[in-house]
Design an enzyme around this catalytic site. Structure first.
Site, PDB file in Angstrom:
ATOM      1  N   LYS A 119      96.177  59.995  -9.989  1.00 58.98           N
ATOM      2  CA  LYS A 119      95.936  60.371 -11.382  1.00 58.98           C
ATOM      3  C   LYS A 119      94.757  59.595 -11.964  1.00 58.98           C
ATOM      4  CE  LYS A 119      99.864  57.596 -12.912  1.00 58.98           C
ATOM      5  NZ  LYS A 119     101.167  57.659 -13.564  1.00 58.98           N
ATOM      6  N   ARG A 120      94.526  58.422 -11.432  1.00 66.08           N
ATOM      7  CA  ARG A 120      93.385  57.624 -11.924  1.00 66.08           C
ATOM      8  C   ARG A 120      92.048  58.271 -11.536  1.00 66.08           C
ATOM      9  NH1 ARG A 120      95.999  55.812 -15.292  1.00 66.08           N
ATOM     10  NH2 ARG A 120      97.857  54.661 -14.804  1.00 66.08           N
TER      11      ARG A 120
END
Ligand code: GLU
Length: 509
Positions: free
Chosen positions: A265-266
């Site tokens: 997700k980063r």
């Protein structure tokens, strides 16, 4: 008798659903629909420490947005419910106890501190801690205490877990539809916890019990679960369910666009693209993400893109509707290696779907954005606008941005072009243009085009001069959709008002 194909998507509600999860759900769904089977959504929420409020709702909304509609789920119900593991809590214990009774599991009383002390002691000796056959007799469990003491401790309410007793020196074989035959030595496996001290089953026990009771025939899930599958195969065997054990297919990872490892997700934040289907509002700014939906992607395009992230039909065809994917999907054509996430490809897909999307559908999608900006929300206008602009953008969010002059007065004019055309002796022809437009009736694209082109021919004017000044006067720029259709949509009053403002400005240049 052949069993009806039944597959499940079994996410844990620990936050927003990553697009890797959407792809897993999609592949399960495609197989179910192709084979006339059932697609089940099961919520695996036995890990209360990781439970996140709103995540289950998010998962369901995300699947529905993608058109992946479950046949059975906590919301839809079904004959094999309940479909939320926390609502099935009472079911699991008997199976854990059955495993203890058959000698394949045992009660373990080790406290967190005792486990940590053992870990530290082993690490000090340069060994790695693994609760398995090499140390289980040194630990505090029902294998080393008397029956009487066991009864006493259970009665006293002392907290305990139930652990799987992994057999020594055995080869556990997994037949995986994607990986082929995977053989693991049981000596590598730990005595995994099946029931936790809080009375909840772990993922491993609950997953196997539910897959069995829900008559799941195929388990299609992420590759990260492959290493747990050996434990699962043992559980099927010990519970006497080996004959109906599902077939496994472990999907390769979705990889970062560049560099090593799994798409996280980063990465979305880092590279500026979505990795979640819908926006998610976490507790902090850092834990909040923009979704594909909000970033202007159509679900049909995202689905087509995701389907190809790990699978391909082996032909040149790239555009597949959901129906076509259902017909063409084949587990045998899923690749073994991970697929790199490529936002350019996702955007390309979106552009293809945008260009042929229904105008009313697009209008409906951008209506809330139009409202937010204080623009007209009239669907007939928005629909005609989308028809003119959809082939010129890649995302729905770009429609209003790129077509801003349909909604707002022209902010700036292409002055360079105007300076070339706006000569004193040419002024009468530009005034004639306005006069012709003012007289055009009905004010539709075809009539307007024939009137304006008529003027150009009659007076022997230059097509480029007239049409460019026309376009810049009403839109500010030479870029844009068909001039006559654009003018017709703006309407005569608005077009004439824009000419007035534009000419006044051109005179000052
Ligand atoms: N609950 C697991 C997850 O969150 C399911 C894995 C499986 O499909 O068995 O991914």
């Amino acid at each position: 008798m052949t069993r009806k194909l039944r597959v499940r998507f079994a996410p844990s509600p620990t936050g927003a659903l990553h697009i890797g999860g959407v792809r897993t759900a999609l592949y399960n769904y495609l197989l179910a629909k192709q084979q006339g089977g059932d697609f089940i959504l099961r919520i695996e929420d036995t890990d209360q420490g990781r439970y996140v409020e709103g995540a289950e709702q998010y998962i369901i909304e995300a699947l529905l947005w993608c058109g992946i509609v479950p046949d059975e789920s906590p919301q839809h119900g079904g004959a094999f419910g309940p479909y939320r593991q926390s609502d099935r809590k009472e079911i699991y214990k008997q199976y854990a106890e059955q495993l203890v009774a058959s000698g394949n599991a045992y009660y373990a009383f080790d406290t967190t501190e005792a486990l940590q002390a053992k870990r530290d002691a082993m690490e000090a000796e340069g060994k790695t801690f693994k609760y398995d056959d090499s140390i289980r007799l040194e630990m505090d469990n029902s294998l080393v205490i008397s029956k009487k003491e066991l009864q006493k401790r259970l009665k006293s309410g002392e907290p305990y877990t139930i652990r799987l007793k992994v057999p020594s020196n055995e080869t556990v074989t997994i037949q995986d539809r994607i990986r082929g035959k995977v053989a693991l030595s049981s000596n590598e496996l730990d005595d995994r916890v099946l029931m936790k001290a809080d009375g909840m089953p772990t993922y491993h026990l609950a997953n196997i019990v539910d897959d069995h009771l829900m008559e799941i025939t195929h388990v299609i899930r992420g590759e990260e679960w492959l290493s747990s599958t050996a434990h699962h195969v043992l559980l099927y065997r010990f519970l006497g369910w080996e004959a109906t054990m599902p077939e496994f297919a472990h999907l390769p990872l979705i990889l970062k666009p560049v560099g090593q490892g799994k798409l996280s997700k980063r990465d979305g934040a880092k590279f500026g693209f979505p990795v979640f289907p819908l926006s998610w509002k976490g507790e902090t700014e850092e834990d909040s993400f923009v979704g594909f939906r909000e970033a202007g992607f159509l679900p049909e395009a995202l689905i087509n893109f995701l389907a190809f992230l790990g699978w391909n039909p082996g032909t040149e065809q790239e555009i597949f509707s959901m129906e076509e994917l259902i017909a063409a999907f084949d587990i045998a054509k899923i690749g073994k290696s991970g697929s790199r996430f490529n936002i350019e490809k996702a955007t390309w897909y979106n552009q293809q779907y945008m260009a042929v999307a229904d105008n009313d559908y697009l209008a409906y999608l951008i209506q809330p954005l139009a409202k937010e900006k204080g623009y007209t929300t009239d669907l007939a206008f928005l629909s005609a606008f989308c028809g003119l602009m959809k082939g010129r953008v890649a995302k729905t969010t770009e429609l209003l941005e790129k077509g801003i002059y349909f909604f707002e007065p022209v902010q700036s004019y292409d002055e360079k072009t105007i300076q070339k055309k706006w000569k004193a002796d040419a002024r009468p022809q530009f005034d004639a243009l306005v006069a012709v437009i003012a007289k055009t009736d009905p004010f539709d694209a075809a009539t307007l085009e024939s009137q304006v082109k008529g003027l150009i021919h009659e007076q022997n004017l230059k097509m480029g001069d007239i049409l460019q000044v026309f376009r810049i006067s009403i839109a500010g720029t030479l870029k844009g959709p068909d001039l006559f259709q654009m003018a017709a949509l703006l309407g005569k009053t608005e077009v004439l008002a824009r000419f007035k403002t534009a000419y006044a400005h051109f005179d000052t240049l």
